[in-house]
Design an enzyme around this catalytic site. Structure first.
Site, PDB file in Angstrom:
ATOM      1  N   ARG A   6       0.800  -1.221   0.000  1.00  0.00           N
ATOM      2  CA  ARG A   6       0.000   0.000   0.000  1.00  0.00           C
ATOM      3  C   ARG A   6       0.834   1.272   0.000  1.00  0.00           C
ATOM      4  O   ARG A   6       0.287   2.372  -0.080  1.00  0.00           O
ATOM      5  CB  ARG A   6      -1.005   0.029   1.166  1.00  0.00           C
ATOM      6  CG  ARG A   6      -2.067  -1.064   1.073  1.00  0.00           C
ATOM      7  CD  ARG A   6      -3.006  -1.057   2.247  1.00  0.00           C
ATOM      8  NE  ARG A   6      -3.854   0.127   2.266  1.00  0.00           N
ATOM      9  CZ  ARG A   6      -4.629   0.459   3.295  1.00  0.00           C
ATOM     10  NH1 ARG A   6      -4.649  -0.305   4.380  1.00  0.00           N
ATOM     11  NH2 ARG A   6      -5.377   1.540   3.238  1.00  0.00           N
ATOM     12  N   ASP A   7       2.155   1.154   0.091  1.00  0.00           N
ATOM     13  CA  ASP A   7       3.085   2.275  -0.131  1.00  0.00           C
ATOM     14  C   ASP A   7       4.328   1.697  -0.808  1.00  0.00           C
ATOM     15  O   ASP A   7       5.452   1.913  -0.363  1.00  0.00           O
ATOM     16  CB  ASP A   7       3.482   2.947   1.184  1.00  0.00           C
ATOM     17  CG  ASP A   7       2.416   3.889   1.704  1.00  0.00           C
ATOM     18  OD1 ASP A   7       1.961   4.759   0.934  1.00  0.00           O
ATOM     19  OD2 ASP A   7       2.018   3.749   2.872  1.00  0.00           O
ATOM     20  N   PHE A   8       4.115   0.981  -1.896  1.00  0.00           N
ATOM     21  CA  PHE A   8       5.172   0.152  -2.469  1.00  0.00           C
ATOM     22  C   PHE A   8       6.081   0.961  -3.392  1.00  0.00           C
ATOM     23  O   PHE A   8       6.194   0.705  -4.585  1.00  0.00           O
ATOM     24  CB  PHE A   8       4.546  -1.019  -3.219  1.00  0.00           C
ATOM     25  CG  PHE A   8       5.469  -2.200  -3.417  1.00  0.00           C
ATOM     26  CD1 PHE A   8       6.333  -2.602  -2.426  1.00  0.00           C
ATOM     27  CD2 PHE A   8       5.448  -2.914  -4.600  1.00  0.00           C
ATOM     28  CE1 PHE A   8       7.173  -3.691  -2.600  1.00  0.00           C
ATOM     29  CE2 PHE A   8       6.272  -4.019  -4.797  1.00  0.00           C
ATOM     30  CZ  PHE A   8       7.139  -4.399  -3.793  1.00  0.00           C
ATOM     31  N   TYR A   9       6.742   1.957  -2.801  1.00  0.00           N
ATOM     32  CA  TYR A   9       7.690   2.791  -3.526  1.00  0.00           C
ATOM     33  C   TYR A   9       9.104   2.300  -3.241  1.00  0.00           C
ATOM     34  O   TYR A   9       9.356   1.659  -2.212  1.00  0.00           O
ATOM     35  CB  TYR A   9       7.544   4.251  -3.101  1.00  0.00           C
ATOM     36  CG  TYR A   9       6.148   4.799  -3.266  1.00  0.00           C
ATOM     37  CD1 TYR A   9       5.651   5.130  -4.529  1.00  0.00           C
ATOM     38  CD2 TYR A   9       5.309   4.960  -2.169  1.00  0.00           C
ATOM     39  CE1 TYR A   9       4.365   5.621  -4.690  1.00  0.00           C
ATOM     40  CE2 TYR A   9       4.025   5.454  -2.322  1.00  0.00           C
ATOM     41  CZ  TYR A   9       3.555   5.779  -3.577  1.00  0.00           C
ATOM     42  OH  TYR A   9       2.281   6.258  -3.740  1.00  0.00           O
ATOM     43  N   HIS A  37      10.936   2.412   0.117  1.00  0.00           N
ATOM     44  CA  HIS A  37      10.635   1.464   1.182  1.00  0.00           C
ATOM     45  C   HIS A  37      11.278   0.094   0.954  1.00  0.00           C
ATOM     46  O   HIS A  37      10.943  -0.873   1.636  1.00  0.00           O
ATOM     47  CB  HIS A  37       9.119   1.315   1.336  1.00  0.00           C
ATOM     48  CG  HIS A  37       8.472   2.578   1.806  1.00  0.00           C
ATOM     49  ND1 HIS A  37       7.222   2.980   1.398  1.00  0.00           N
ATOM     50  CD2 HIS A  37       8.929   3.554   2.651  1.00  0.00           C
ATOM     51  CE1 HIS A  37       6.924   4.138   1.969  1.00  0.00           C
ATOM     52  NE2 HIS A  37       7.941   4.501   2.729  1.00  0.00           N
TER      53      HIS A  37
END
Length: 281
Positions: free
Chosen positions: A165-168, A171
């Site tokens: 859900r914040d797969f940048y 990270h």
């Protein structure tokens, strides 16, 4: 109360003891890494070891209803990240080692909680690494190995029913000490919003992949790099990918372009995108 929990590793217990350990942890101060309404992340040293502590102070009913009205599941405590760390460990994806967890209260609006994880030490995020590549292009073999390691990580994550859900790329972190031994060892971090299911939903997979794609547009990847990634991530030939999943990957690219325009106010170049997803198999 059944809602109250407290757990610490043995090596932390001598540093955190007393009548109210939970309150002691919630009152700790340290190097401030994030401070947003209802949540704070600090780095502290306890017993000679560096740790990150995420303190959740309660989100309030207003924030809960705002998320629900936006069709988002609200994050009300550190328990989501605790479960994510445990799940990643069970499927062989490295992340921040869990060192402590506590929660107090039953109401989702006022519940307080904390999560303690060990500092990973000498690491670099792939976002920072990509910024270095803009000045000094990487060795081609290293770039290819790293790309495929990310593809395997993403494939294992999604095939296990998880979405970040914040797969940048900020990270995903590379262990620099392991790199000195010519090993590529990756960590997936910042798990407080992770979705955990038996099977990942197509839209969740699409949004994760669009975020990863968008965040890698400045990494200097070639069309061949993108195709290598896709083949390893899906574990099938590109011919099968385009035949079976073409509409899905068109959605991924369209969303990634939207994210890029939203941030930069211009469209990405074809070179940044690695070319366009074909319109037909």
């Amino acid at each position: 109360m059944a809602c109250d929990q407290l757990w610490l590793t043995e090596d932390l217990q001598p540093s955190l003891k007393g009548r109210d350990v939970f309150a002691q942890v919630m009152q700790l101060n340290g190097d401030n890494f994030r401070d947003v309404p209802g949540r704070k992340t600090i780095r502290v040293t306890l017993g000679g070891q560096s740790y990150f502590i995420k303190q959740h102070f309660g989100v309030g009913w207003g924030e809960i209803f705002k998320n629900l009205l936006s069709f988002k599941w609200p994050i009300v405590s550190a328990s989501t990240e605790k479960q994510a760390i445990e799940k990643l460990g069970s499927i062989g994806i490295a992340t921040t080692p869990l060192a402590g967890f506590g929660s107090r209260g039953c109401s989702p609006a006022s519940m307080q909680s904390f999560l303690i994880t060990r500092d990973l030490g000498n690491i670099i995020s792939l976002e920072d690494l990509a910024l270095q590549w803009a000045q000094i292009p990487p060795n081609a073999d290293f770039k290819r190995r790293l790309l495929l390691a990310v593809a395997r990580l993403a494939g294992r994550l999604h095939d296990s029913g998880l979405n970040h859900r914040d797969f940048y790329i900020c990270h995903i972190c590379l262990d620099l000490d392991q790199l000195q031994q010519d090993n590529i060892h990756l960590y997936l971090i910042d798990l407080h919003r992770m979705g955990i299911r038996e099977t990942i939903r197509p839209r969740d997979r699409m949004k994760d992949m669009a975020a990863l794609y968008f965040s890698a547009m400045g990494a200097g990847l070639s069309p061949r790099d993108y195709l290598r990634f896709l083949r390893v991530y899906r574990g099938k030939s590109l011919r099968r990918v385009w035949r079976e999943e073409l509409a899905f990957w068109q959605q991924v690219q369209a969303r990634a372009v939207q994210l890029y325009i939203k941030l930069h106010k211009v469209e990405p170049t074809l070179a940044q995108m690695g070319g366009r997803v074909p319109s037909q198999p």
